[in-house]
Design an enzyme around this catalytic site. Structure first.
Site, short mmCIF file in Angstrom:
data_model
loop_
_atom_site.label_atom_id
_atom_site.label_comp_id
_atom_site.label_asym_id
_atom_site.label_seq_id
_atom_site.Cartn_x
_atom_site.Cartn_y
_atom_site.Cartn_z
N LYS A 1 11.34 9.43 1.17
CA LYS A 1 12.55 8.62 1.25
C LYS A 1 12.86 8.05 -0.14
O LYS A 1 11.97 8.02 -0.97
CB LYS A 1 12.39 7.50 2.27
CG LYS A 1 11.15 6.62 2.05
CD LYS A 1 11.46 5.34 1.42
CE LYS A 1 10.65 5.05 0.20
NZ LYS A 1 10.37 3.65 0.02
N HIS B 1 12.27 2.30 6.37
CA HIS B 1 11.13 1.71 7.10
C HIS B 1 11.57 0.67 8.15
O HIS B 1 11.13 0.70 9.30
CB HIS B 1 10.17 1.03 6.15
CG HIS B 1 9.59 1.93 5.09
ND1 HIS B 1 9.25 3.23 5.32
CD2 HIS B 1 9.30 1.70 3.78
CE1 HIS B 1 8.75 3.77 4.21
NE2 HIS B 1 8.78 2.86 3.26
C1 BG6 Z 1 7.10 2.04 0.00
C2 BG6 Z 1 8.09 1.28 -0.83
O1 BG6 Z 1 7.73 3.06 0.74
O2 BG6 Z 1 6.45 1.17 0.89
C3 BG6 Z 1 7.40 0.16 -1.59
O3 BG6 Z 1 8.71 2.16 -1.75
C4 BG6 Z 1 6.62 -0.72 -0.64
O4 BG6 Z 1 8.32 -0.61 -2.34
C5 BG6 Z 1 5.70 0.16 0.22
O5 BG6 Z 1 5.83 -1.61 -1.40
C6 BG6 Z 1 4.97 -0.65 1.29
O6 BG6 Z 1 4.10 0.18 2.03
P1 BG6 Z 1 2.55 0.24 1.70
O7 BG6 Z 1 1.98 1.16 2.72
O8 BG6 Z 1 2.41 0.76 0.29
O9 BG6 Z 1 2.05 -1.16 1.79
#
Ligand code: BG6
Length: 457
Positions: free
Chosen positions: A134, A226
């Site tokens: 994404k 998300h």
């Molecule tokens: C990602 C975003 O998809 O998800 C980030 O680009 C975010 O900005 C992250 O911090 C959060 O997910 P995780 O699994 O890395 O905590």
């Protein structure tokens, strides 16, 4: 099961932080085929040894919980190829081999159209699969264009628009709690639920990801994908099965029911902000505009909040608040279901009570239920909070997603029409923000949720 994976962007942050650790976890679980082969392709002039040294270091840093023999097995299965995704000859060499291949585009989204066209001329073997990170496009029109390009390359069933949140255990448990129990589902509607908050507040700053993040901002990085996906799982009607068709049909129903925000709604129902210099704990953080790689003229937001209404029988009258921000003072990552107050309180002036809240905490993964109970002093009511951790997952989210790609199960990836519907919701907000209909507020790094427009929610 497909036995070959080629990652374009194979020396990038995503590969080092998530994909290699996901593969190592798959190896440890015994679910990776012994003949599995990995090709990582990127622009660096590296040979296999230089790549493996980098991959080993990434695995040591990001997969230290996975036994060393599984980490080493992944680097041993990996080869490196220098390839420019826009060069059909180099791409054809990177994907060459026997049988179908899974191609993972761990690339800047702006490169997707060119990448799909190059893969077209490089001739993907029959039965191959394509994985895209994404955000899928940058608005409704570009997502539609990407979908058309993809339709010429591989069947929709072979397209994996991944959203790693869908593979998190608590997220899976939104479904488990709702659909494998009687106790919640009869209350799961606007008659009983006043508000649903879907929150991803991070202490994490933009770190070294400005090259990507400054082009998207909080709304497109988190909300469009998300957080809207979480909303779908909270709000969807029970699917017949959890197969890709049933699950994704029901999610699309939810997205289609989201009321489009107008220019009049947007100043009241959305807000945006970005962090200025501050301290998170004892860590000094520069202002977002001064972070390396940020173009201050772009006015990228690092905090976004939107309130949505669903026009359907079950949810008409419930507010859905989606919020995310970086460099905040505390991590809060959860789906909070706020029930309405009881219709009548027979306890007289026994004390004030708070309506029930059920929280699906996403990191750390757990469940919390706030109830009001009778206190130890006669005639009083007190709050009681019950918290339970959720069983740790066998596989990290990216391990689960990669397994689904290799085995060909797209249930947890986003279907083309789903991506377009999510953009339909977000595109009017992007447009209104670009016309400054909503001010870009500022908050010092390390502060709690910034006050400002809509803070009364
Ligand atoms: C990602 C975003 O998809 O998800 C980030 O680009 C975010 O900005 C992250 O911090 C959060 O997910 P995780 O699994 O890395 O905590």
């Amino acid at each position: 099961m497909i036995q070959r994976l080629v990652i374009f962007g194979g020396t990038g942050d995503l590969t080092g932080r998530y994909l290699l650790p996901g593969l190592a976890a798959l190896h440890e679980s015994g679910r990776l085929d012994p003949s599995f082969r990995l090709v990582c392709a990127d622009l660096k002039d590296w040979d296999d040894e230089q790549f493996r040294a980098w991959a080993d270091a990434q695995l040591d840093q990001h997969a230290s919980n996975t036994p060393a023999d599984s980490r080493r097995a992944i680097t041993a299965a990996a080869r490196y190829r220098r390839a420019d995704i826009q060069n059909p000859l180099e791409v054809a060499e990177a994907i060459a081999g026997d049988g179908p291949v899974a191609v993972y585009l761990a690339l800047a989204p702006a490169l997707f159209p060119a990448a799909i066209q190059t893969l077209h001329s490089a001739h993907l073997p029959e039965g191959s699969r394509l994985v895209l990170e994404k955000p899928f496009g940058e608005d409704l029109t570009s997502a539609e264009t990407l979908n058309h390009l993809l339709a010429d390359l591989v069947p929709e069933q072979a397209v994996f628009r991944v959203d790693h949140f869908l593979a998190m255990t608590t997220v899976q448990n939104l479904l488990g709690s709702r659909l494998a129990n009687r106790v919640l589902e009869s209350l799961w509607n606007s008659a009983h639920i006043a508000k649903v908050e879907i929150i991803w507040d991070e202490t994490l700053t933009v770190e070294d990801r400005a090259g990507y993040y400054d082009n998207v901002g909080a709304l497109e990085d988190m909300v469009q994908n998300h957080l809207l996906q979480l909303l779908c799982l909270v709000a969807m009607e029970p699917p017949i099965t959890l197969s890709e068709r049933d699950l994704r049909d029901r999610k699309v129903d939810v997205l289609r029911s989201i009321r489009t925000l107008t220019d009049d709604d947007i100043p009241r129902r959305t807000r945006r902000a970005r962090y200025s210099a501050g301290a998170i704990g004892d860590r000094q953080v520069p202002s977002y505009a001064d972070e390396r790689g940020v173009d201050p003229q772009r006015r990228t937001e690092t905090f976004a909040e939107i309130e949505l209404a669903l026009d359907n029988w079950r949810w008409s009258g419930t507010a859905f608040v989606l919020r995310t921000g970086k460099a905040l003072g505390a991590d809060r990552k959860e789906v909070a279901i706020h029930f309405r107050p009881v219709p009548h309180m027979p306890f007289g002036d026994a004390g004030s009570t708070s309506p029930n809240v059920l929280r699906f905490t996403l990191d750390p993964e757990g469940l919390t239920l706030a109830l009001t109970v009778v206190g130890s002093t006669v005639g009083t009511l007190v709050p009681l909070t019950m918290t339970a951790p959720i069983h740790p997952p066998e596989l990290p989210a990216y391990g689960r997603l990669l397994l689904d790609v290799l085995t060909g199960n797209p249930a947890l990836s986003i279907r083309g029409d789903e991506a377009e519907q999510a953009w339909r919701v977000v595109t009017p907000i992007i447009s209104a923000w670009s016309r400054d209909l909503v001010p870009l507020d500022h908050y010092p790094a390390g502060s709690l949720v910034p006050s400002g427009v809509g803070n009364s929610r």
